[in-house]
Motif scaffolding. Structure first.
Motif, short mmCIF file in Angstrom:
data_model
loop_
_atom_site.label_atom_id
_atom_site.label_comp_id
_atom_site.label_asym_id
_atom_site.label_seq_id
_atom_site.Cartn_x
_atom_site.Cartn_y
_atom_site.Cartn_z
N ASN A 39 0.81 -1.22 0.00
CA ASN A 39 0.00 0.00 0.00
C ASN A 39 0.85 1.28 0.00
O ASN A 39 0.30 2.37 0.17
N GLY A 40 2.15 1.15 -0.16
CA GLY A 40 3.01 2.33 -0.28
C GLY A 40 3.19 3.11 1.01
O GLY A 40 3.50 4.29 0.97
N THR A 41 2.99 2.46 2.16
CA THR A 41 3.18 3.15 3.43
C THR A 41 4.45 2.66 4.12
O THR A 41 5.05 1.67 3.71
N TYR A 42 4.83 3.37 5.16
CA TYR A 42 5.98 3.01 5.97
C TYR A 42 5.57 3.03 7.43
O TYR A 42 4.81 3.90 7.86
N ALA A 43 6.06 2.07 8.20
CA ALA A 43 5.85 2.05 9.64
C ALA A 43 7.14 2.48 10.30
O ALA A 43 8.19 1.87 10.10
N VAL A 44 7.08 3.56 11.07
CA VAL A 44 8.23 4.08 11.79
C VAL A 44 8.03 3.76 13.26
O VAL A 44 7.03 4.15 13.85
N LYS A 45 8.99 3.04 13.84
CA LYS A 45 8.94 2.72 15.27
C LYS A 45 10.09 3.42 15.96
O LYS A 45 11.25 3.16 15.68
N LEU A 46 9.74 4.33 16.85
CA LEU A 46 10.74 5.07 17.61
C LEU A 46 11.18 4.24 18.81
O LEU A 46 10.36 3.59 19.46
N ARG A 47 12.45 4.24 19.12
CA ARG A 47 12.95 3.46 20.25
C ARG A 47 12.36 3.95 21.57
O ARG A 47 12.18 3.17 22.50
N ALA A 48 12.04 5.23 21.65
CA ALA A 48 11.48 5.77 22.89
C ALA A 48 10.07 5.27 23.16
O ALA A 48 9.65 5.20 24.30
N CYS A 49 9.32 4.92 22.12
CA CYS A 49 7.96 4.37 22.30
C CYS A 49 7.64 3.41 21.15
O CYS A 49 6.85 3.72 20.26
N PRO A 50 8.23 2.21 21.17
CA PRO A 50 8.07 1.27 20.07
C PRO A 50 6.66 0.70 19.93
O PRO A 50 6.31 0.20 18.87
N ASP A 51 5.84 0.82 20.96
CA ASP A 51 4.47 0.31 20.89
C ASP A 51 3.52 1.27 20.20
O ASP A 51 2.33 1.00 20.09
N ARG A 52 4.02 2.40 19.70
CA ARG A 52 3.22 3.39 18.97
C ARG A 52 3.80 3.63 17.58
O ARG A 52 4.42 4.66 17.32
N PRO A 53 3.63 2.69 16.67
CA PRO A 53 4.18 2.92 15.33
C PRO A 53 3.50 4.11 14.65
O PRO A 53 2.32 4.37 14.87
N ILE A 54 4.27 4.81 13.86
CA ILE A 54 3.78 5.96 13.09
C ILE A 54 3.67 5.50 11.64
O ILE A 54 4.65 5.03 11.07
N ARG A 55 2.48 5.63 11.07
CA ARG A 55 2.27 5.24 9.67
C ARG A 55 2.48 6.47 8.80
O ARG A 55 1.80 7.49 8.98
N VAL A 56 3.42 6.38 7.88
CA VAL A 56 3.77 7.50 7.00
C VAL A 56 3.40 7.12 5.58
O VAL A 56 3.67 6.01 5.13
N TYR A 57 2.76 8.08 4.86
CA TYR A 57 2.34 7.82 3.50
C TYR A 57 2.23 9.13 2.72
O TYR A 57 2.16 10.20 3.32
N GLN A 58 2.24 9.02 1.40
CA GLN A 58 2.05 10.17 0.51
C GLN A 58 0.56 10.42 0.34
O GLN A 58 -0.21 9.50 0.12
#
Length: 97
Positions: free
Chosen positions: A21-40
């Motif tokens: 689907n052309g998205t990216y999941a960003v997981k920050l080490r400070a809060c890995p249980d809250r992935p950020i979904r990034v898309y155009q």
């Protein structure tokens, strides 16, 4: 600049692409249980995550930490964004486990 330990344990992140689907999941080490979904999207890139139980457009994050002997200690994390459905401001303060 972050050193290797800081990147791996406290302030780093991982990115995983989803080619279906052309998205990216960003997981920050400070809060890995809250992935950020990034898309155009129309008008540029969007980043979404759950803030205070609601899906929101991610705006910023504040991490309160202090230097430790080996690793920094993260005391709390604040997430800020706008509700995807209503546009209302969203805020959540989390204490890491």
């Amino acid at each position: 600049a972050l050193n290797l330990v800081e990147r791996k344990k406290a302030y780093g992140f991982d990115i995983q692409a989803d080619p279906s689907n052309g998205t990216y999941a960003v997981k920050l080490r400070a809060c890995p249980d809250r992935p950020i979904r990034v898309y155009q999207a129309a008008g540029g890139a969007k980043a979404e995550l759950t803030i205070d139980g609601q899906l929101a457009y991610f705006e910023k994050m504040y991490i309160h930490s202090t230097e430790g002997l080996v690793l920094p200690t993260v005391h709390y994390i604040e997430l800020f964004g706008k509700d995807v459905q209503t546009g209302a401001a969203r805020h959540e303060k989390m204490v890491p486990k």
